[in-house]
Write an enzyme that holds these catalytic residues in place. Structure first.
Site, PDB file in Angstrom:
ATOM      1  N   HIS B  31     -38.196 -73.796 -81.425  1.00  0.00           N
ATOM      2  CA  HIS B  31     -39.088 -74.923 -81.152  1.00  0.00           C
ATOM      3  C   HIS B  31     -39.706 -75.463 -82.436  1.00  0.00           C
ATOM      4  CE1 HIS B  31     -38.736 -72.642 -77.401  1.00  0.00           C
ATOM      5  NE2 HIS B  31     -39.124 -73.713 -76.745  1.00  0.00           N
ATOM      6  N   ASN B 180     -50.521 -82.196 -78.849  1.00  0.00           N
ATOM      7  CA  ASN B 180     -49.440 -83.055 -79.358  1.00  0.00           C
ATOM      8  C   ASN B 180     -48.879 -83.972 -78.264  1.00  0.00           C
ATOM      9  OD1 ASN B 180     -47.590 -81.503 -77.909  1.00  0.00           O
ATOM     10  ND2 ASN B 180     -47.063 -80.225 -79.664  1.00  0.00           N
ATOM     11  N   LYS B 241     -46.234 -84.228 -82.238  1.00  0.00           N
ATOM     12  CA  LYS B 241     -45.143 -83.264 -82.170  1.00  0.00           C
ATOM     13  C   LYS B 241     -44.057 -83.684 -83.167  1.00  0.00           C
ATOM     14  CE  LYS B 241     -42.855 -80.713 -78.409  1.00  0.00           C
ATOM     15  NZ  LYS B 241     -42.983 -80.425 -76.973  1.00  0.00           N
ATOM     16  N   HIS B 255     -38.234 -81.129 -77.375  1.00  0.00           N
ATOM     17  CA  HIS B 255     -38.877 -79.836 -77.137  1.00  0.00           C
ATOM     18  C   HIS B 255     -37.813 -78.741 -77.120  1.00  0.00           C
ATOM     19  CE1 HIS B 255     -41.961 -77.070 -75.544  1.00  0.00           C
ATOM     20  NE2 HIS B 255     -40.908 -76.479 -74.993  1.00  0.00           N
ATOM     21  N   SER B 337     -66.222 -51.575 -53.831  1.00  0.00           N
ATOM     22  CA  SER B 337     -65.108 -51.192 -52.961  1.00  0.00           C
ATOM     23  C   SER B 337     -64.126 -50.265 -53.682  1.00  0.00           C
ATOM     24  CB  SER B 337     -64.342 -52.431 -52.484  1.00  0.00           C
ATOM     25  OG  SER B 337     -65.109 -53.163 -51.563  1.00  0.00           O
ATOM     26  N   GLU B 358     -58.633 -62.168 -61.550  1.00  0.00           N
ATOM     27  CA  GLU B 358     -57.789 -60.998 -61.801  1.00  0.00           C
ATOM     28  C   GLU B 358     -56.903 -61.183 -63.019  1.00  0.00           C
ATOM     29  OE1 GLU B 358     -58.048 -62.574 -58.875  1.00  0.00           O
ATOM     30  OE2 GLU B 358     -59.009 -61.128 -57.533  1.00  0.00           O
ATOM     31  N   PHE B 383     -54.729 -57.735 -54.683  1.00  0.00           N
ATOM     32  CA  PHE B 383     -55.090 -58.808 -55.599  1.00  0.00           C
ATOM     33  C   PHE B 383     -54.548 -58.592 -57.005  1.00  0.00           C
ATOM     34  CE2 PHE B 383     -58.842 -59.027 -52.494  1.00  0.00           C
ATOM     35  CZ  PHE B 383     -58.069 -59.729 -51.585  1.00  0.00           C
ATOM     36  N   ASP B 415     -59.401 -55.740 -41.695  1.00  0.00           N
ATOM     37  CA  ASP B 415     -59.421 -56.940 -42.547  1.00  0.00           C
ATOM     38  C   ASP B 415     -58.143 -57.760 -42.472  1.00  0.00           C
ATOM     39  OD1 ASP B 415     -61.968 -57.323 -43.687  1.00  0.00           O
ATOM     40  OD2 ASP B 415     -61.658 -55.633 -45.038  1.00  0.00           O
ATOM     41  N   GLN B 419     -55.325 -58.599 -47.134  1.00  0.00           N
ATOM     42  CA  GLN B 419     -55.948 -57.589 -47.998  1.00  0.00           C
ATOM     43  C   GLN B 419     -55.105 -56.323 -48.132  1.00  0.00           C
ATOM     44  OE1 GLN B 419     -59.500 -58.818 -48.589  1.00  0.00           O
ATOM     45  NE2 GLN B 419     -58.449 -60.507 -47.602  1.00  0.00           N
TER      46      GLN B 419
END
Lengths: 614, 614
Positions: B31, B180, B241, B255, B337, B358, B383, B415, B419
């Site tokens: 690149h 760019n 660029k 690119h 938890s 997360e 999660f 739940d 979950q």
């Protein structure tokens, strides 16, 4: 109850609070306080702004209501009771119970629920997809209302959603953020700083309306304003968690906890007692989605032996399948690599550029699926891992989405491991109800793209960067769940199993083995899930149960795993050598990297020799 | 070259451009144009602001330089040449070649590279982790400089990073966005609208400095300002660029394309020819990380038979392991938890609340690992799927991070599926070099937490919501890669294999089978990767090769997959019945859901009877 004064709405809000408490206390779990904070806003929405025919949830003109804060399910289900579509008895006996449709977090087993939520930061991105459908495809004036939590504003995916909502000028989308300042374990990052939220939301191109989320007049005005906006609206509602019951209101330690029975009794008294109002809100105006003419799908045809990348065949077939006016394509800013751009050239009005926001790309597909469209989303296979939580949740949403991941495996060569996708098959196979396809040539890739359009659930196709020979004539068929014996003779001593690039390596290995006097069968396992167990057992049985599996993927859970699981399920025992990428690859040519990984033709042939002679 | 005028810096910038072109043209990929846009900023940084001892990359006082836009590797490697640590020859012959350390995207096989990048939107979140270490742990004045692309500003993870950088007042962090205006397939969403970027960044609490990214005076001033800021700085550099070569400058279609040889020649002429400057930038002041007293790790001890959730044991053991001052904990707003809060109570100064982000949580762990800390990050297992791309990349970064996922499987009950984490084992096993642990009781969980601290790579522990009996006495050991025969007799006819909650179901099934006169061995497979193949083969051999595997996970790639792969690798053939979660679960009690999924004691016993009698 049809004409609603603000006092009526207050009564309804109190009912929603009481019912949220009652059902969660009855269930012994759930999130009543997170429901109580948003009850005023939802009461006003339900009675005055949500244009919804509760008897006809499939009416295409209906507004959409998504609880991005899915843990406020007691509130949502209490709204369903107030709308008259579930009974008080169902609410009190069903909530969170085995076999009930009133699950702990909302899922589309309920006809009034569009998408499953409960993993935070997903309902709003899903809503962006529904709003895209409304504005650009259905061309219907329905609105999409999304109730968000303030905690989930920390998820990057929310900002992908605000950004794309503004970029696509989704004035039909309203996010309502329930700023109750308390998360699960304590205060949120921004507390009640509505100004900070407003600055962020405005900077992302949406219109912020900060309000007191317990002032019904302010709420009503804000919801009315949202309906007339020229860009997405974000109502920032300052609220108090547990609102209406002093013992828990705005107090820490009450997230995700039902009130004990005695406390619940006190709360119900404080909230004015049980009520059983049934309300009638606005109806949608009659309307039908825009229809577009349907064309004949004519798949691209490839000459045997011509070198064509499966990613190119994917793009060309997608463009062909685009003759179906319900087919939509989504790009993660790599359409010239995945070749999704082939579709864009033909159907720019059904092509949505999501830029480098894979989570939003998948969520948009889910939202389009809600409205019955047939979305295909494509990026590098490696980058679908960015959206894994969204893909996992899509399955719970019962969404029908198609994902294509290009540039899979060490075969990509010089770009190196960050771009390689060596865990995508394991990841996608583990999704509930998923289909995983991995064609080896352009003919099968094109055929399978058409199959993808027909298929429900989460359907994944892995494509290859490089161009390899077309193996099949244009009219060959490739049913999902099948496999192809590409080479066989009655004397075969071993079966070589590959898919994608390794199938070509298997064929070259079979050539090499032939020169050594070893006859090898070659099986093209283009469908990894469902898998053709019969074909596997037949090939194994015919070749002394000697098998070599070669895959451009890490050893865990990929093609080898799929094959072993199939033989185990069939209680058929085999001798199998499993060639996979065991080290961490670097850059190099495809040939160098496949040799180093031990999945080249030479390594496959050697493994087969070891089996036959061993 | 030691004293650098702006003219000198310009010369260096031109060299960086020329070298970026030369190496990518030599490699035939890469690149160059994405490198050329940022060359001026990087030249100024290298000569005047980056305080770095190139001979001692491990000097803890060094600044950190992360290329979040990893595809600009030609620029980074050209900087290494200009710093005198790689030769022109290595750059020209090594870039993107097999076996070379100059990979297509940067990885830490190079001593001056902290983290692997190339999946966009990760370098900045990683940098937040390094800056956290600098400010709160090392207490050293090093700065973290991150070069970002403008395309990656569409990734939500970038906004998680800006948010956390501001929340933690990381004035030692500077993001430089190379605006760019061109992405891979065309213009970016915001083009050159620096004002839009500035508003967003400021709204997220960072200080924005918009500049002309080709004006060395402006660049120098902005970099100097960043070094004196009281909050994170984001330099928004408007660039072109392909800057410096008219044929490609600010043009689409370039690119990720090296210049053909002839074009490269023209470009080099236009840029003033090859140069081989070696520059000396500022050195870090001598400094050592703050040291903290080390205590004795004394793991919690649990009474046999007491009911203790493994997630609680995780938290208590983590607090115990915190006696090591290098252990750090990160929470995704669920510390009450996962029980990570046990650590927070004891060591609040080494506990970082990442709220519901997360991706940033895992990235922060990676950044802390760069500085040699021993991070543990915990959230619900479900999660962690949100951060899968980050986990995948962590392995390429050679990071040493520990992840704990709680509330796994249908066992969580009410739940519901959002979950549940029913694909986490497949996901984590497929990560390169990962360790996957799944203890069944508190004693083994606690022991394994200590093992996690010692272990390198990506180490995952799955924990269970419910409390189950302690099975092992306090001094039992649980080496990673081992397994435990929990019950056996010489007459065993079948082996029951479980981990986590299903081990308890296996034990109950063995009781039930015993009443039927069938003696069953029970194997606790607490280490899923590495797996104890010897123990599996021994148990199988001793029990007629009859095995039942029960797992609270979807059928693909989980415990069953791990067991089948192990037996296949050992070329040992077995009769195996695989019990796993095959439908989409809803809410219910743990017992109801495990029964419905077919992984209860009764179902395990039935499978064993079928095997023994079948």
């Amino acid at each position: 109850m049809t004409v609603q004064t603000l006092d009526d709405i207050h009564e309804l809000a109190q009912q929603l609070r009481v019912d949220s408490i009652r059902c969660s206390t009855a269930a012994g779990s759930g999130h009543p306080t997170s429901s109580m904070s948003a009850a005023d806003v939802m009461a006003a929405l339900l009675t005055r702004h949500l244009r919804y025919d509760w008897q006809r949830p499939d009416d295409p003109a209906n507004d959409h209501l998504i609880f991005s804060k899915g843990h406020a399910s007691p509130l949502l289900y209490s709204m369903f009771k107030a709308a008259g579509v579930i009974t008080d008895e169902e609410l009190m006996t069903g909530y969170r119970q085995f076999g009930s449709r009133l699950e702990g977090h909302p899922t589309p087993v309920l006809p009034w629920v569009d998408v499953a939520t409960g993993s935070l930061g997903q309902g709003l991105p899903d809503g962006v997809g529904v709003a895209l459908a409304g504005r650009y495809l259905d061309e219907l004036p329905y609105r999409v209302w999304v109730l968000c939590g303030d905690s989930e504003m920390a998820e990057g995916s929310m900002w992908e959603a605000f950004d794309k909502a503004a970029y696509y000028r989704l004035s039909n989308l309203t996010a309502i953020v329930d700023v109750n300042r308390l998360g699960q374990r304590g205060p949120t990052e921004l507390g009640w700083d509505l100004d900070a939220y407003a600055k962020r939301v405005e900077a992302f191109g949406c219109h912020a309306i900060p309000i007191d989320g317990h002032d019904l007049g302010e709420i009503d005005k804000a919801l009315g304003h949202a309906a007339e906006a020229d860009r997405p609206t974000v109502i920032l509602a300052r609220t108090r968690k547990g609102r209406g019951f002093d013992e828990v209101e705005d107090r820490e330690g009450w997230h995700g906890r039902p009130l004990p029975a005695e406390m619940a009794e006190r709360a119900i008294v404080e909230l004015g007692g049980e009520r059983h109002l049934i309300v009638t809100g606005p109806r949608p105006e009659a309307g039908s989605p825009r229809t577009r003419p349907s064309g004949e799908v004519s798949l691209p045809r490839y000459e045997l032996g011509a070198k064509v990348a499966t990613r190119l065949a994917f793009g060309q077939a997608l463009a062909a399948v685009g003759a179906r006016p319900d087919v939509i394509a989504l790009d993660g800013e790599v359409g010239n690599s995945t070749h999704a751009e082939e579709f864009a050239k033909k159907y720019p009005e059904r092509y949505f550029e999501m830029f480098i926001a894979e989570q939003q790309m998948v969520a948009a597909a889910v939202g389009l699926s809600v409205r019955g469209y047939v979305p295909f989303a494509a990026t590098f296979a490696a980058f679908l891992s960015r959206a894994y939580d969204f893909i996992r949740m899509s399955a719970i949403s019962q969404a029908n989405i198609r994902l294509s991941g290009s540039h899979a495996g060490v075969e990509i060569g010089a770009d190196g491991p960050s771009q390689m996708a060596l865990e995508d098959i394991a990841m996608m196979r583990a999704v509930h109800g998923s289909t995983v396809l991995y064609p080896s040539d352009a003919t099968s890739a094109a055929y399978l793209v058409q199959e993808m359009a027909e298929r429900s659930g989460i359907v994944y196709m892995r494509t290859t960067r490089g161009a390899y020979p077309v193996l099949y004539p244009p009219d060959e068929t490739f049913p999902v769940g099948g496999a192809k014996v590409v080479r066989s003779s009655p004397d075969d001593q071993v079966t070589l199993i590959g898919a994608g690039v390794t199938l070509h390596n298997c064929l070259a290995a079979a050539d090499e083995l032939g020169r050594d006097g070893i006859s090898a069968r070659v099986l093209d396992l283009y469908s990894l899930k469902p898998i053709d167990t019969d074909a596997l057992v037949a090939a194994a049985s015919a070749t002394g149960n000697r098998l070599v599996v070669a895959e451009d993927h890490y050893p865990q859970g990929g093609i080898g795993g799929a094959v072993l699981e199939a033989f185990s399920d069939a209680n058929h025992r085999v001798h199998l050598i499993h060639l996979a990428v065991r080290g961490l690859p670097g850059s190099g040519t495809p040939a160098e990297l496949m040799e180093a990984a031990g999945i080249s033709a030479a390594r496959i042939a050697q493994a087969a020799r070891d089996l036959v002679r061993g």
